[in-house]
Design a protein around this motif. Structure first.
Motif, short mmCIF file in Angstrom:
data_model
loop_
_atom_site.label_atom_id
_atom_site.label_comp_id
_atom_site.label_asym_id
_atom_site.label_seq_id
_atom_site.Cartn_x
_atom_site.Cartn_y
_atom_site.Cartn_z
N ARG A 191 0.84 -1.20 0.00
CA ARG A 191 0.00 0.00 0.00
C ARG A 191 0.87 1.24 0.00
O ARG A 191 1.86 1.32 0.72
N LYS A 192 0.46 2.24 -0.78
CA LYS A 192 1.20 3.51 -0.80
C LYS A 192 0.62 4.43 0.28
O LYS A 192 -0.11 5.37 0.03
N HIS A 193 0.98 4.09 1.51
CA HIS A 193 0.50 4.77 2.70
C HIS A 193 1.68 5.49 3.35
O HIS A 193 2.82 5.00 3.28
N GLN A 237 2.75 5.62 6.29
CA GLN A 237 3.48 4.78 7.24
C GLN A 237 4.47 3.86 6.55
O GLN A 237 5.45 3.41 7.14
N LYS A 238 4.25 3.60 5.26
CA LYS A 238 5.12 2.70 4.51
C LYS A 238 6.43 3.37 4.09
O LYS A 238 7.29 2.73 3.48
N GLU A 254 -3.12 3.04 -4.13
CA GLU A 254 -2.95 4.35 -3.53
C GLU A 254 -3.64 4.37 -2.17
O GLU A 254 -4.77 3.91 -2.03
N ASP A 255 -2.97 4.92 -1.16
CA ASP A 255 -3.56 4.95 0.18
C ASP A 255 -3.03 6.14 0.98
O ASP A 255 -2.62 6.00 2.12
N GLY A 256 -3.03 7.30 0.35
CA GLY A 256 -2.70 8.52 1.08
C GLY A 256 -1.30 9.07 0.89
O GLY A 256 -1.01 10.19 1.33
N SER A 295 9.34 1.04 5.47
CA SER A 295 8.31 1.39 6.45
C SER A 295 8.87 2.02 7.71
O SER A 295 9.93 1.64 8.21
#
Length: 367
Positions: free
Chosen positions: A213-215, A217-218, A245-247, A281
């Motif tokens: 996930r492209k977050h 936190q990563k 995509e995740d933020g 991460s």
């Protein structure tokens, strides 16, 4: 201490798995949940899975159904904080009537709270797999602090046992719950070797790979800056960021490609053709992409925010400078030298991360 597996020869239980989602965009939680339920069904357990149909479901669920998992995606279209569902309180009791054990996946969501409440009301034992929810090192936002005080701590303490995918996650659970922490089962996530073992393997390319996930936190921002610092784009290297995509915003940079998630053969092709996988991460309870890479004999770089200290000098602090130095160092190695440097990690992955022996360790104790 980790509990032993179910007593050999005991009958497989009827287990209901409950999560907010098992989605194509759900990252490691969805991947592990689908693999676990399929593997348990293959062992003969009566396995059911209930989640909210908030996004397209994970492709692996087709194989879960074929293995005998009773999959129910509860219609849910309204996007609400904590995935509140008005349908769940009516749908869950019917599923619990035939279950002997409830396994909750995730943490910061209404389905987990309601599942624990319903299980306690029926005096049904339950376990919780937080999937890294309590591993984050940054201060929790207000809504999560309230969730923790109102529901979270209590529902974890009332569990029959908690599942941790790594010693790092087990330590986080013990710190959060103190002396009231239930027993912890330390069971790593597994790897779908059948799907990853392509024959013949593709040729290696001068490519670094991020898979997930492209977050924020990563550590996407750390990886992009590290990539610029290496200067490897000018030497014919590339960096592929593959996942939903995740933020996290991915800026345009030379040699960098921003790609949607891959599954099945396409995912195996990406892993087997890459020179190295990078997991930058800030915090991680397991990092299934690293296990998959090592299974494919692909070197990996991870940060000290992950439980991959076994990577030695290629487990580095989560900073652009440290990541860039590790990427540069790996790029300077010959293919044979990379193979030699990671030979022990490759062998360990094949021995430790097969799904087949893992699911029985997630069965409840015989009643």
């Amino acid at each position: 201490p980790a509990l032993p597996p179910n007593t050999p020869g005991s009958p497989p239980p009827a287990i209901l798995h409950l999560a907010a989602g098992c989605w194509a965009c759900g990252g490691g939680l969805s991947e592990a949940l689908a693999q676990l339920t399929r593997a348990q069904a293959r062992l003969g357990a009566e396995t059911a899975l209930l989640f909210l149909a908030d996004h397209p479901e994970h492709p692996l669920l087709k194989a879960c159904r074929q293995a005998g998992v009773r999959v129910t995606a509860l219609p849910h279209r309204a996007r609400t904080p904590f995935f509140v569902s008005l349908r769940l309180p009516f749908a869950l009791p019917k599923r619990l009537r035939t279950a002997r054990f409830l396994h909750l996946h995730g943490f910061w969501s209404f389905p987990i709270v309601w599942g624990a409440f319903a299980a306690c009301r029926r005096r049904l034992p339950y376990a919780v797999s937080p999937h890294g929810a309590l591993c984050a090192q940054a201060p929790l936002p207000l809504r999560k602090r309230l969730f923790w005080k109102l529901f979270g701590r209590t529902l974890l303490r009332r569990a029959a046992w908690l599942h941790a995918a790594s010693p790092l996650e087990a330590d986080a659970l013990r710190r959060a719950l103190g002396e009231a922490c239930p027993p912890i089962r330390l069971v790593p996530n597994g790897v779908d070797g059948e799907a990853l073992d392509l024959s013949p393997p593709p040729p290696r390319t001068r490519t670094f790979l991020f898979l997930g996930r492209k977050h924020p936190q990563k550590g996407i921002d750390l990886l992009v800056e590290a990539w610029q610092r290496t200067g490897l784009a000018a030497e014919g290297w590339s960096l592929r960021l593959i996942g939903p995509e995740d933020g996290a915003r991915v800026p345009a940079r030379p040699g960098l490609s921003d790609e949607p998630p891959l599954f099945g053969k396409a995912k195996a092709q990406a892993l087997r053709s890459a020179a190295c996988l990078v997991l930058p991460s800030h915090s991680e309870n397991f990092g299934i992409a690293v296990a998959e890479a090592l299974w494919c004999r692909t070197p990996a770089i991870a940060t000290t925010g992950t439980p991959w200290a076994s990577l030695g000098s290629f487990c580095v602090p989560p900073t652009p400078e440290a990541l860039a130095e590790a990427m540069r160092r790996l790029a300077d190695l010959s293919p044979a030298a990379r193979e030699a440097a990671f030979a022990e990690a490759f062998a360990h992955a094949r021995a430790a991360f097969q799904w087949e022996p893992l699911p029985e360790r997630s069965f409840p104790e015989p009643q």
